[in-house]
Design a protein around this motif. Structure first.
Motif, PDB file in Angstrom:
ATOM      1  N   ALA A   1       0.823  -1.212   0.000  1.00  0.00           N
ATOM      2  CA  ALA A   1       0.000   0.000   0.000  1.00  0.00           C
ATOM      3  C   ALA A   1       0.857   1.262   0.000  1.00  0.00           C
ATOM      4  CB  ALA A   1      -0.907   0.000   1.224  1.00  0.00           C
ATOM      5  N   PRO A   2       0.396   2.286  -0.690  1.00  0.00           N
ATOM      6  CA  PRO A   2       1.099   3.570  -0.651  1.00  0.00           C
ATOM      7  C   PRO A   2       0.790   4.281   0.664  1.00  0.00           C
ATOM      8  CG  PRO A   2      -0.871   3.752  -1.959  1.00  0.00           C
ATOM      9  CD  PRO A   2      -0.751   2.309  -1.584  1.00  0.00           C
ATOM     10  N   ARG A   3       1.595   5.259   0.993  1.00  0.00           N
ATOM     11  CA  ARG A   3       1.308   6.088   2.173  1.00  0.00           C
ATOM     12  C   ARG A   3       0.430   7.241   1.719  1.00  0.00           C
ATOM     13  NH1 ARG A   3       7.042   6.190   3.403  1.00  0.00           N
ATOM     14  NH2 ARG A   3       6.912   8.396   2.976  1.00  0.00           N
ATOM     15  N   VAL A   4      -0.662   7.457   2.441  1.00  0.00           N
ATOM     16  CA  VAL A   4      -1.593   8.528   2.094  1.00  0.00           C
ATOM     17  C   VAL A   4      -1.941   9.301   3.353  1.00  0.00           C
ATOM     18  CG1 VAL A   4      -3.866   9.096   1.155  1.00  0.00           C
ATOM     19  CG2 VAL A   4      -2.593   7.177   0.209  1.00  0.00           C
ATOM     20  N   SER A   5      -1.884  10.609   3.262  1.00  0.00           N
ATOM     21  CA  SER A   5      -2.412  11.451   4.335  1.00  0.00           C
ATOM     22  C   SER A   5      -3.438  12.370   3.693  1.00  0.00           C
ATOM     23  CB  SER A   5      -1.294  12.243   5.024  1.00  0.00           C
ATOM     24  OG  SER A   5      -0.676  13.112   4.113  1.00  0.00           O
ATOM     25  N   GLY A   6      -4.514  12.603   4.411  1.00  0.00           N
ATOM     26  CA  GLY A   6      -5.581  13.408   3.842  1.00  0.00           C
ATOM     27  C   GLY A   6      -6.295  14.225   4.885  1.00  0.00           C
ATOM     28  N   HIS A   7      -7.016  15.226   4.392  1.00  0.00           N
ATOM     29  CA  HIS A   7      -7.760  16.120   5.275  1.00  0.00           C
ATOM     30  C   HIS A   7      -9.047  16.544   4.569  1.00  0.00           C
ATOM     31  CE1 HIS A   7      -8.471  18.992   8.411  1.00  0.00           C
ATOM     32  NE2 HIS A   7      -8.539  19.970   7.526  1.00  0.00           N
ATOM     33  N   VAL A   8     -10.138  16.529   5.308  1.00  0.00           N
ATOM     34  CA  VAL A   8     -11.430  16.964   4.766  1.00  0.00           C
ATOM     35  C   VAL A   8     -11.708  18.370   5.273  1.00  0.00           C
ATOM     36  CG1 VAL A   8     -13.904  16.508   4.712  1.00  0.00           C
ATOM     37  CG2 VAL A   8     -12.306  14.599   4.744  1.00  0.00           C
TER      38      VAL A   8
END
Length: 147
Positions: free
Chosen positions: A77-84
């Motif tokens: 899996a890739p590393r993902v950071s997110g924000h809504v």
């Protein structure tokens, strides 16, 4: 058995039509029913899965103090950071690309696919998707490790 007649019904009591907001089984308009929130973690998981749906893309090794741990592979899996923020999603993806794939084209496909899948599954607009390519995976490396 003497029965007295029933008292007269109040006006409108015999009516079978009631206003729509009082009828059982009907609901209010969608915009007045409430709010559905998508957490940052759920957004990140959806985006990570969307990245994996694109070919020639692999994961990114976790790092501790800047030193890569483990190995990067096409199936990880890739590393993902997110924000809504309201109806908008902001994402940062770190991945690897299988060598000798054209990096620009792969990154473009990943960005478009993630944007589409996030919108499709959450209703959010992924307006910003930053992608970092951390490494190129050479297919020969993967074959040697499997043996």
């Amino acid at each position: 058995m003497n029965r007295e007649p029933a008292p007269p019904a109040p006006p409108g009591a015999g009516s079978t039509t009631a206003p729509a907001e009082h009828r059982p089984g009907t609901s209010a308009p969608p915009e007045s029913r409430g709010h559905t929130g998508i957490s940052d973690r759920v957004l990140e998981q959806i985006a990570a899965r969307a990245v994996q749906e694109v070919g020639q893309v692999g994961g990114a090794r976790p790092r501790m103090l800047g030193v890569p741990l483990g190995r990067e592979a096409e199936g990880t899996a890739p590393r993902v950071s997110g924000h809504v923020e309201g109806r908008m999603a902001i994402l940062r993806v770190t991945l690897s690309v299988v060598y000798p794939a054209p990096i620009r084209q792969i990154v473009h496909r990943v960005r478009e696919h993630v944007t589409a899948r996030v919108g499709e599954l959450t209703g959010l607009e992924a307006r910003q998707v930053d992608i970092d390519v951390s490494r190129l995976i050479h297919p020969a490396e993967e074959e040697r490790r499997v043996r």
